[in-house]
Scaffold this motif. Structure first.
Motif, PDB file in Angstrom:
ATOM      1  N   ALA A 149       0.835  -1.205   0.000  1.00  0.00           N
ATOM      2  CA  ALA A 149       0.000   0.000   0.000  1.00  0.00           C
ATOM      3  C   ALA A 149       0.868   1.253   0.000  1.00  0.00           C
ATOM      4  O   ALA A 149       0.594   2.209  -0.735  1.00  0.00           O
ATOM      5  CB  ALA A 149      -0.932  -0.003   1.208  1.00  0.00           C
ATOM      6  N   SER A 150       1.953   1.252   0.810  1.00  0.00           N
ATOM      7  CA  SER A 150       2.804   2.452   0.845  1.00  0.00           C
ATOM      8  C   SER A 150       3.500   2.664  -0.483  1.00  0.00           C
ATOM      9  O   SER A 150       3.676   3.807  -0.917  1.00  0.00           O
ATOM     10  CB  SER A 150       3.870   2.383   1.926  1.00  0.00           C
ATOM     11  N   LEU A 151       3.934   1.565  -1.133  1.00  0.00           N
ATOM     12  CA  LEU A 151       4.636   1.714  -2.405  1.00  0.00           C
ATOM     13  C   LEU A 151       3.759   2.425  -3.434  1.00  0.00           C
ATOM     14  O   LEU A 151       4.255   3.124  -4.314  1.00  0.00           O
ATOM     15  CB  LEU A 151       5.063   0.346  -2.942  1.00  0.00           C
ATOM     16  N   VAL A 215      -4.636   1.542   0.216  1.00  0.00           N
ATOM     17  CA  VAL A 215      -4.147   2.691  -0.561  1.00  0.00           C
ATOM     18  C   VAL A 215      -5.154   3.840  -0.498  1.00  0.00           C
ATOM     19  O   VAL A 215      -4.780   4.998  -0.250  1.00  0.00           O
ATOM     20  CB  VAL A 215      -3.900   2.288  -2.035  1.00  0.00           C
ATOM     21  N   ILE A 216      -6.439   3.493  -0.677  1.00  0.00           N
ATOM     22  CA  ILE A 216      -7.476   4.528  -0.688  1.00  0.00           C
ATOM     23  C   ILE A 216      -7.488   5.293   0.628  1.00  0.00           C
ATOM     24  O   ILE A 216      -7.696   6.506   0.662  1.00  0.00           O
ATOM     25  CB  ILE A 216      -8.867   3.885  -0.937  1.00  0.00           C
ATOM     26  N   LEU A 217      -7.250   4.554   1.747  1.00  0.00           N
ATOM     27  CA  LEU A 217      -7.326   5.204   3.053  1.00  0.00           C
ATOM     28  C   LEU A 217      -6.042   5.946   3.409  1.00  0.00           C
ATOM     29  O   LEU A 217      -6.049   6.887   4.191  1.00  0.00           O
ATOM     30  CB  LEU A 217      -7.624   4.149   4.124  1.00  0.00           C
ATOM     31  N   MET A 218      -4.930   5.502   2.804  1.00  0.00           N
ATOM     32  CA  MET A 218      -3.629   6.063   3.162  1.00  0.00           C
ATOM     33  C   MET A 218      -3.345   7.339   2.381  1.00  0.00           C
ATOM     34  O   MET A 218      -2.752   8.284   2.920  1.00  0.00           O
ATOM     35  CB  MET A 218      -2.576   5.012   2.839  1.00  0.00           C
ATOM     36  N   LEU A 270       3.147   8.557   8.982  1.00  0.00           N
ATOM     37  CA  LEU A 270       1.815   8.895   9.498  1.00  0.00           C
ATOM     38  C   LEU A 270       0.732   8.182   8.683  1.00  0.00           C
ATOM     39  O   LEU A 270      -0.264   7.717   9.232  1.00  0.00           O
ATOM     40  CB  LEU A 270       1.598  10.408   9.452  1.00  0.00           C
ATOM     41  N   GLY A 271       0.950   8.090   7.369  1.00  0.00           N
ATOM     42  CA  GLY A 271       0.003   7.359   6.527  1.00  0.00           C
ATOM     43  C   GLY A 271      -0.064   5.897   6.935  1.00  0.00           C
ATOM     44  O   GLY A 271      -1.155   5.317   7.036  1.00  0.00           O
ATOM     45  N   ILE A 272       1.090   5.302   7.207  1.00  0.00           N
ATOM     46  CA  ILE A 272       1.120   3.896   7.623  1.00  0.00           C
ATOM     47  C   ILE A 272       0.400   3.726   8.958  1.00  0.00           C
ATOM     48  O   ILE A 272      -0.412   2.822   9.136  1.00  0.00           O
ATOM     49  CB  ILE A 272       2.579   3.401   7.723  1.00  0.00           C
ATOM     50  N   ALA A 273       0.672   4.649   9.895  1.00  0.00           N
ATOM     51  CA  ALA A 273       0.021   4.564  11.206  1.00  0.00           C
ATOM     52  C   ALA A 273      -1.496   4.659  11.056  1.00  0.00           C
ATOM     53  O   ALA A 273      -2.244   4.039  11.804  1.00  0.00           O
ATOM     54  CB  ALA A 273       0.515   5.682  12.120  1.00  0.00           C
ATOM     55  N   ARG A 274      -1.934   5.418  10.060  1.00  0.00           N
ATOM     56  CA  ARG A 274      -3.380   5.582   9.840  1.00  0.00           C
ATOM     57  C   ARG A 274      -4.031   4.260   9.410  1.00  0.00           C
ATOM     58  O   ARG A 274      -5.150   3.960   9.806  1.00  0.00           O
ATOM     59  CB  ARG A 274      -3.590   6.672   8.783  1.00  0.00           C
ATOM     60  N   VAL A 275      -3.329   3.466   8.583  1.00  0.00           N
ATOM     61  CA  VAL A 275      -3.990   2.290   8.016  1.00  0.00           C
ATOM     62  C   VAL A 275      -3.606   0.971   8.671  1.00  0.00           C
ATOM     63  O   VAL A 275      -4.249  -0.037   8.432  1.00  0.00           O
ATOM     64  CB  VAL A 275      -3.720   2.163   6.499  1.00  0.00           C
TER      65      VAL A 275
END
Lengths: 350, 323
Positions: A149-151, A215-218, A270-275
Motif C-alpha cells: 500500500a505504501s509503495l 491505498v485509498i485510506l492512506m 503517518l500514513g502507515i500509522a493511519r492504516v
C-alpha cells in the motif's frame, strides 16, 4: 545631577496567561479540597470506585472555586469557575485514554509467551492454551499489505502535494478539496469498492485486494502531510534553482524534495500509522488465514483481523489472544509515531 | 550615442516550459487527479453493483426497516431496507457529537491556554497518538471495559428518567445499546474535533486577547469574548468532520451495538445498528442478491458521509481563510 540608566535589553514579550507561583498554590488547595469532597460523596452516596470519586471532584471543584473567590467580585469568580470546569473536563477526557493503554497492556501481556511473536495459528485453535501459537502470521500479513500500500500511496500522495504546491495547476484547489473529501470515505466503503472490483474480477480474497483498499485510506493522509511540509520549503531555493537555469522538474526533484526528504518520511509514516489498524476494509478484501503466508494472491492474515476474529469466539483464551494482538498492534502504532515524531523534530531544528 | 528608453510599463512575463517540464507537469497532474478518479469509481461501481436493488425497491430501500431475504431462490420475495440502520447511524453519531463537542472545546482551550508550555507540546503529540489508535482496539475496550460501566449508568438513568421517552425501554435489560456505541464513538472522535478546535483557537488574534487583558479582563473574559466567537465556525467544521467519522465507523459499532432491524430511538435499549456495521455483519454469509443490497447500502453511506464531509471541509476552509 541625576543620571538615567537606559536599559538596552528589550524585555521578552510575556504570555499573559502564564502561571505564577501563587496560582499553583491556589490550584493545589482547590484540588485537595475537592478531592476530599469527592471522597466524602463516595462514602456517603452510592457512587463508587475511581469514577465515582472523580464525579464528586468534578462537581466540587467549580463550586469550591466559586465559593473561594466570590468575595472578590463576579468577574474573578466566573474566571476561576471557568478554569476549574475546563481543567476538570480535560482531565475527564484523559481517563478513557489512560484506561485504554493500561487495559491493553495488562490484558495483552498475559497472552505473551516466548514464541508469541514467531509462531502462527496453523495448528492451534483460538481456544487452545495460551502457550501455543502466536501472531507471526498476522504480523507478516500486515507488514506485506502495508508495504505494498505504501509503495503505491506514498508516491501518489507526494505527487498530489507537488501538484498543489509546486505546479499550482488549474485544479490545485479541486485536488486539495478532493483529498480532504477522500479522507472522509468510511473505511468499509473503501473495502466494499475493492470487493466490487478487484475481489469479484479476480475471483477471491487476496493480499493484493487488501493492500489496494489500504491505498485509498492512506493516500489522503500522505497527501495532506506532504502538502504541509512542502509549504515549508523557502521560496528562495526555488528561485535560485530557476535562476541557474534549472527546469521545473529538476528543481522539484533535485532541490525541493531532497530538502524535505525527512519530512516526506514523516508523511509516509503517518500514513502507515493511519492504516495499519484498519479492520473493516480487510474483512471484505484480504479475509483471514491461520498460517504464515507470503502469497499475494491468497487470503492473508493481519493483526486487526486476528484481534477481530479471536474476539468473536467468546472463549476466554481467544479473548486473551485478542488482547495480545491489540498490544502488538498498539505497540506498532506507538513505534511508528515515535519515528515520525523524532524525524519531524529533527526537521524542525534544521 | 546610445539613448536609454525607460519602459513605461513592466514587461509582460511569459512562461515557456521545456518539453521535459511539459511531460513532468502532465504526469504530476494526472497523478494528482487520481483521487478524483477513485471517488468517481467508488460511486460508479457501487451504483453498478447495487443498481438492481434501487430498481426493485426504489426509495423504500431507504425508508423500510426490514431485512428479509425471503426465499433465497426467488428474489421477488425479499424485503430489504436500511431505514433502521440510517436512524441508528444518526442516533449514535448525534450522541457522539453531543458528548464530544463540549469536552473537545474544554480540551482545546486547556491545551492552548491553560496548560504549561511543556505539557502543551506533550499533549499535542498525545492527541495525535490517540487519534491513531485503531478502531478495533476502541471496540474491544468498549466491549470489555465500557460495557459494564454503561450498563450500570443505564440502570440509574432508567430509574430516574424513564418518564422521558428517550430513556424508556420495554424491559429494563441494558447491554449493547446506542448509548454505549455513542459514548464509545464520542471518545473516538474527540481527538479530531479537539485538534481542529485547537488549531482554530490558536489562530485567534493575539492583539484582541491582549486588549482584553489591558482592559482589566480576566483570562475567561478574553476567551469568552475573543477566542470562542472567533473559533465558532472552525468548531462547527471540526464537529462535522467528527460526525462524518462517527457515521462511517464500522468495527467499534459492530462490537458495541446489537444489530436489530427496528427503528429505535430508545437509546438505552440494546437494539440498533448503523449502515457500516450492517455491511460488516451481513457480508460473511450474504446471498448474491443480499450482497447487491449491501453495495447499495454502501453507496448510500458513501454519499451521506461525502455530503457531511463536503460541508465540513467548506466550513473549516472558510474559517482558515478569515485568518
Amino acid at each position: 545631577m541625576t543620571t538615567f540608566e537606559v536599559s538596552t535589553v528589550v524585555p521578552e514579550p510575556r504570555r499573559p496567561w502564564d502561571h505564577s507561583r501563587g496560582t499553583l498554590l491556589r490550584v493545589g488547595v482547590l484540588v485537595t479540597l475537592s478531592g476530599i469532597f469527592g471522597w466524602l460523596l463516595n462514602t456517603l452516596t452510592g457512587l463508587s470506585g475511581f469514577l465515582g470519586w472523580y464525579v464528586g471532584l468534578a462537581f466540587a471543584m467549580p463550586v469550591v472555586a466559586f465559593v473561594g473567590s466570590v468575595r472578590h467580585g463576579w468577574n474573578l469568580a466566573s474566571d476561576r469557575v471557568a478554569s476549574a470546569v475546563i481543567t476538570v473536563a480535560f482531565a475527564a477526557v484523559t481517563i478513557p485514554w489512560v484506561s485504554i493503554f493500561v487495559t491493553v497492556y495488562q490484558k495483552g501481556s498475559k497472552a505473551f509467551h516466548s514464541k508469541y511473536l514467531t509462531d502462527d495459528m496453523r495448528i492451534t485453535p483460538s481456544s487452545d492454551v495460551i502457550q501455543n501459537g502466536g501472531v507471526a502470521h498476522a504480523i507478516i500479513g500486515t507488514l506485506m499489505m502495508v508495504l505494498i500500500a505504501s509503495l503505491i500511496a506514498v508516491p501518489l500522495g507526494i505527487l498530489a502535494a507537488v501538484y498543489i504546491v509546486e505546479i499550482k495547476g488549474r485544479f490545485a484547489k479541486l485536488v486539495r478539496f478532493l483529498t480532504q473529501a477522500m479522507s472522509g470515505v468510511p473505511s468499509i466503503v473503501a473495502g466494499l469498492f475493492i470487493y466490487a472490483t478487484v475481489v469479484v474480477f479476480f475471483g477471491g480474497f487476496s493480499a493484493w485486494a487488501g493492500a489496494l483498499a489500504l491505498v485509498i485510506l492512506m493516500l489522503p493522509t500522505v497527501a495532506r502531510t506532504s502538502e504541509e511540509i512542502l509549504k515549508i520549503v523557502p521560496e528562495d531555493l526555488r528561485t535560485a534553482s530557476y535562476a541557474l537555469g534549472a527546469t521545473q522538474s529538476r528543481t522539484t526533484f533535485r532541490v525541493v524534495l531532497p530538502t524535505i526528504a525527512s519530512g516526506l518520511v514523516t508523511a509516509a509514516v503517518l500514513g502507515i500509522a493511519r492504516v495499519v489498524g484498519e479492520t473493516a476494509p480487510l474483512i471484505l478484501t484480504a479475509s483471514y488465514f491461520v498460517a504464515k503466508s507470503t502469497s499475494l494472491n491468497e487470503p492473508i492474515a493481519s493483526l486487526p483481523i486476528y484481534i477481530f476474529s479471536s474476539l468473536g469466539l467468546g472463549d476466554e483464551n481467544a479473548t486473551t489472544r485478542a488482547w495480545g494482538g491489540s498490544l502488538v498492534l498498539l505497540g506498532v502504532v506507538f513505534i511508528l509515531f515515535a519515528i515520525a515524531r523524532t524525524i519531524s523534530t529533527r526537521l524542525a531544528r534544521k | 550615442m546610445q539613448t536609454l528608453d525607460t519602459p513605461t510599463e513592466p514587461r509582460e512575463i511569459e512562461t515557456h516550459y521545456t518539453r521535459v517540464d511539459r511531460v513532468f507537469r502532465g504526469f504530476v497532474t494526472s497523478c494528482a487527479l487520481f483521487s478524483l478518479v477513485v471517488l468517481i469509481l467508488i460511486a460508479a461501481f457501487l451504483l453498478y453493483r447495487g443498481f438492481e436493488i434501487f430498481a426493485d425497491f426504489g426509495l423504500s430501500f431507504i425508508t423500510t426497516s426490514k431485512w428479509d431475504i425471503g426465499n433465497p431462490e426467488d428474489t421477488s420475495t425479499a424485503v430489504l431496507g436500511i431505514g433502521a440502520m440510517l436512524v441508528g447511524s444518526v442516533v449514535t453519531a448525534v450522541i457522539a457529537i453531543l458528548v464530544a463537542v463540549p469536552f473537545a472545546i474544554a480540551s482545546a482551550l486547556f491545551i492552548e491556554f491553560y496548560a504549561p508550555r511543556l505539557l502543551r507540546t506533550i499533549l499535542t503529540s498525545v492527541l495525535d497518538l490517540v487519534a491513531a489508535i485503531p478502531s478495533v482496539i476502541f471496540g474491544i475496550w468498549g466491549y470489555v471495559v465500557l460495557l459494564p460501566l454503561v450498563e450500570d449508568w443505564s440502570g440509574t438513568l432508567y430509574k430516574y428518567l424513564s418518564w422521558f421517552p428517550l430513556f424508556d425501554v420495554q424491559t429494563p435489560i441494558f447491554g449493547r445499546s446506542p448509548l454505549l456505541a455513542g459514548l464509545l464513538l464520542s471518545i473516538m472522535i474527540l481527538p479530531i474535533v479537539t485538534s481542529v478546535a485547537r488549531e482554530v483557537y490558536g489562530q485567534a488574534p493575539r492583539d484582541l486577547i491582549d486588549a482584553s487583558y489591558a482592559l482589566g479582563g480576566t483570562k475567561w473574559a478574553g476567551i469568552r469574548t475573543v477566542v470562542l466567537p472567533f473559533g465558532k465556525s472552525g468548531l462547527v467544521g471540526g464537529a462535522m468532520l467528527g460526525l462524518g467519522r462517527a457515521m462511517g465507523e464500522t468495527v467499534a459499532v459492530y462490537l458495541t451495538l446489537n444489530l436489530v432491524f427496528k427503528t429505535n430511538f430508545q437509546i438505552l435499549a440494546s437494539a440498533g445498528g448503523n449502515v457500516a456495521s450492517l455491511i460488516a455483519n451481513k457480508f460473511g454469509e450474504a446471498t448474491d442478491y443480499e450482497l447487491k443490497a449491501l453495495m447499495a447500502a454502501g453507496l448510500v453511506l458513501f454519499l451521506v458521509t461525502l455530503l457531511v464531509n463536503f460541508f465540513a471541509t467548506v466550513i473549516v476552509n472558510r474559517s482558515r481563510k478569515i485568518v
